[in-house]
Design an enzyme around this catalytic site. Structure first.
Site, short mmCIF file in Angstrom:
data_model
loop_
_atom_site.label_atom_id
_atom_site.label_comp_id
_atom_site.label_asym_id
_atom_site.label_seq_id
_atom_site.Cartn_x
_atom_site.Cartn_y
_atom_site.Cartn_z
N LEU A 65 0.34 12.62 2.53
CA LEU A 65 -0.65 12.02 1.91
C LEU A 65 -1.63 11.11 2.67
CD1 LEU A 65 1.45 10.98 -1.45
CD2 LEU A 65 -0.57 12.47 -1.11
N VAL A 66 -2.88 10.85 2.12
CA VAL A 66 -3.74 10.08 2.92
C VAL A 66 -3.46 8.43 2.62
CG1 VAL A 66 -6.16 9.31 2.76
CG2 VAL A 66 -5.72 11.57 2.42
N TYR B 298 4.01 15.69 15.43
CA TYR B 298 4.62 14.91 14.44
C TYR B 298 6.08 14.97 14.56
CZ TYR B 298 5.59 11.63 10.80
OH TYR B 298 6.11 10.84 10.02
N ALA C 52 5.08 1.03 7.54
CA ALA C 52 4.49 1.60 8.78
C ALA C 52 3.65 0.49 9.69
CB ALA C 52 3.54 2.59 8.05
N THR D 154 0.73 -1.14 0.12
CA THR D 154 0.10 0.12 0.18
C THR D 154 0.85 1.01 -0.18
OG1 THR D 154 -0.19 -0.08 2.51
CG2 THR D 154 -1.91 -1.04 1.30
N GLY D 155 0.25 2.54 -0.01
CA GLY D 155 1.01 3.76 0.17
C GLY D 155 2.31 3.82 -0.76
N PHE E 247 2.53 -7.23 5.27
CA PHE E 247 2.01 -7.85 6.27
C PHE E 247 0.18 -7.68 6.09
CE2 PHE E 247 2.34 -8.96 11.13
CZ PHE E 247 2.04 -10.20 10.86
P1 NAD Z 1 0.84 2.25 4.55
O1 NAD Z 1 0.30 2.04 5.84
O2 NAD Z 1 0.06 2.60 3.32
O3 NAD Z 1 2.05 1.17 4.31
C1 NAD Z 1 2.68 0.35 5.25
C2 NAD Z 1 3.29 -1.03 4.55
O4 NAD Z 1 3.99 -1.75 5.72
C3 NAD Z 1 2.29 -1.93 3.94
O5 NAD Z 1 2.69 -2.66 2.94
C4 NAD Z 1 2.16 -2.86 5.15
O6 NAD Z 1 1.54 -4.25 4.91
C5 NAD Z 1 3.31 -2.85 5.66
N1 NAD Z 1 3.88 -3.57 6.77
C6 NAD Z 1 3.33 -2.85 8.10
N2 NAD Z 1 3.58 -3.81 9.24
C7 NAD Z 1 4.36 -4.75 8.74
C8 NAD Z 1 5.16 -5.64 9.22
N3 NAD Z 1 5.18 -6.22 10.54
N4 NAD Z 1 5.84 -6.75 8.32
C9 NAD Z 1 5.64 -6.42 7.05
N5 NAD Z 1 5.06 -5.41 6.52
C10 NAD Z 1 4.52 -4.54 6.90
O7 NAD Z 1 2.02 3.49 4.86
P2 NAD Z 1 2.59 4.75 4.07
O8 NAD Z 1 2.05 6.05 4.56
O9 NAD Z 1 3.07 4.41 2.65
O10 NAD Z 1 4.23 4.90 4.99
C11 NAD Z 1 5.32 4.20 4.37
C12 NAD Z 1 6.37 5.13 4.89
O11 NAD Z 1 6.25 6.62 4.47
C13 NAD Z 1 6.51 5.23 6.52
O12 NAD Z 1 7.76 5.37 6.97
C14 NAD Z 1 5.90 6.72 6.55
O13 NAD Z 1 6.18 7.18 7.74
C15 NAD Z 1 6.31 7.26 5.48
N6 NAD Z 1 5.78 8.58 5.03
C16 NAD Z 1 4.31 8.52 5.06
C17 NAD Z 1 3.79 9.86 4.58
C18 NAD Z 1 2.31 10.02 4.79
O14 NAD Z 1 1.54 11.23 4.60
N7 NAD Z 1 1.48 8.90 4.41
C19 NAD Z 1 4.59 11.12 4.39
C20 NAD Z 1 5.91 10.79 4.30
C21 NAD Z 1 6.47 9.60 4.78
NA NA Z 2 4.06 1.45 2.02
#
Ligand code: NAD
Ligand code: NA
Length: 396
Positions: free
Chosen positions: A272-273, A234, A139, A50-51, A73
């Protein structure tokens, strides 16, 4: 069955396989429309479903013809119960990669464990030999430490002082004050254990020792900075301490990778959402104001636009990789533009339940949130029966 969104708090309990497929296919189309990137060929994405991680896998495969291994996961489907969206996303990704003649395999398990690291190394050895890019995009709210066995829980709290400011419940559109009491020292340590850089370093160490990193291999993890208004919860809160640790870990990993000429980077991405960010107080209100301004300006991006630009304009330009004074890649440059931030700060002061639909992009927030679960896509017949039981072939 006919699958509809069922909301509970900050999550949606259902997800739509056809809608998740549509989400993935739209992202693939976007990457293809931007043209080829002279990028990586064999890629491991940790947090690939995801994401930002999913967007990284799609950009690697469809922008640069890369073979990809994804670790995530996710919940598999059960009779009458949908899988989690990342499961359906990964199924759709693998199907599309297969059609395009691209290698793609996935491992569904706890990336923090030694076992999943070993499984991943075995798979790389068996199928790819060595990899040239590792994306670290986890995450998670919890991490069981692989050595101590302790289950650490991260918290989203301010440090030192009680924090009070506005937030929005994006389901109802109600703007209200939220008060969060400060964390304990233990909260900080636990949050760093979960979202800091230790596990990233453990991954890179295991991959290096197993000899599965190609010469010059690169690894990138994702971070966030954001505006003044979200700082107490944050960047200067518990999660910010974890991000400081993650960013510091990049230098340590770069030292360790010296013998293969490898390098570790942190990329600071845009707000981002995602499932992760929706759960953070104050952030949804910030995002809805930010979206409105950036969409009006024509600079709004989603995960796929961010990562496509990260690869094509930062990581793989055939020139040196531009970084800030702290060594970080900045792809949050358009978000952090002082003009944009000035506008957000002004709107923030006056934001109320009554005016948010006008001054903010609450509709855009809600629509992005539904999209995360495969709902709200054009071209998907949500009234039709969908097969929730579809499975990822060969999933480890
Ligand atoms: P997300 O929730 O969309 O993705 C998280 C991913 O981690 C998923 O693929 C999930 O299956 C995996 N995951 C979680 N726990 C797990 C585990 N124990 N084992 C294996 N896989 C696991 O999150 P996201 O927003 O894409 O975040 C990803 C990174 O980007 C993070 O470090 C976050 O801090 C960073 N980030 C997010 C934003 C935002 O606004 N969303 C902005 C900047 C940076
Ligand atoms: Na991700």
């Amino acid at each position: 069955m006919i699958i509809e969104p069922r909301m509970r708090g900050f999550i949606c309990l259902t997800s739509h396989p056809k809608g998740c497929e549509k989400n993935v296919l739209n992202q693939i189309d976007y990457v293809k429309s931007k043209g080829a990137i002279d990028g990586p060929k064999k890629v491991l994405v940790i947090g690939a479903s995801t994401g930002f991680g999913l967007a990284s896998r799609i950009t690697s495969a469809f922008g640069s013809d890369a073979a990809t291994i994804g670790v995530f996961f996710e919940k598999a489907p059960a009779e009458g119960k949908t899988a989690s969206p990342g499961y359906y996303n990964s199924l759709a990704f693998e199907a599309a990669a297969g059609k395009a003649g691209l290698y793609a395999k996935s491992i569904n398990g706890d990336a923090f464990s030694n076992e999943v690291k070993e499984q991943t190394i075995d798979l790389i050895k068996a199928d790819l030999g060595q990899i040239d890019l590792v994306i670290y995009s986890l995450a998670s709210p919890v991490r069981q430490h692989p050595v101590s066995g302790v289950l650490h829980r991260s918290v989203l709290k301010p440090i030192g002082d009680t924090f009070t400011d506005k937030t929005v419940d994006f389901h109802t559109g109600i703007v209200s004050d939220v008060t969060i009491t400060p964390c304990s020292d233990e909260d900080i340590a636990n949050t760093v254990e979960v979202m800091g850089g230790e596990d990233w370093a453990m991954w890179m160490d295991a991959l290096l020792n197993a000899g599965v990193l190609a010469d010059g291999a690169m690894t990138v993890a994702y971070s966030y900075i954001g505006p003044k208004v979200t700082e107490p919860v944050y960047r200067k809160g518990t999660i910010g301490m974890a991000k400081d640790h993650l960013e510091a870990t990049a230098f340590k990993i770069t030292d360790d990778l010296a013998k293969i000429g490898g390098k570790a980077f942190v990329s600071v991405n845009k707000a981002l959402v995602t499932q992760a960010s929706s759960a953070i107080p104050v952030i949804p209100l910030y995002i809805s104001l930010l979206y409105k301004i950036m969409k009006a300006e024509g600079t709004h991006e989603g995960c796929i636009e961010q990562i496509q630009r990260l690869f094509s304009a930062r990581l793989y330009t055939n020139g040196s990789i531009p970084v800030d004074e702290k060594g970080r890649i900045r792809i949050d440059d358009w978000e952090m533009n002082p003009e944009v931030q000035k506008e957000v700060a002004e709107l923030w002061k006056g934001a109320t339940t009554e005016n948010l639909t006008a001054i903010g992009d609450l509709a855009g927030y809600k629509s992005d949130f539904l999209n995360l679960f495969g709902f709200g896509f054009d071209g998907v017949d949500y009234a039709a029966e969908a097969n929730e039981m579809v499975e990822i072939p060969g999933l480890i």
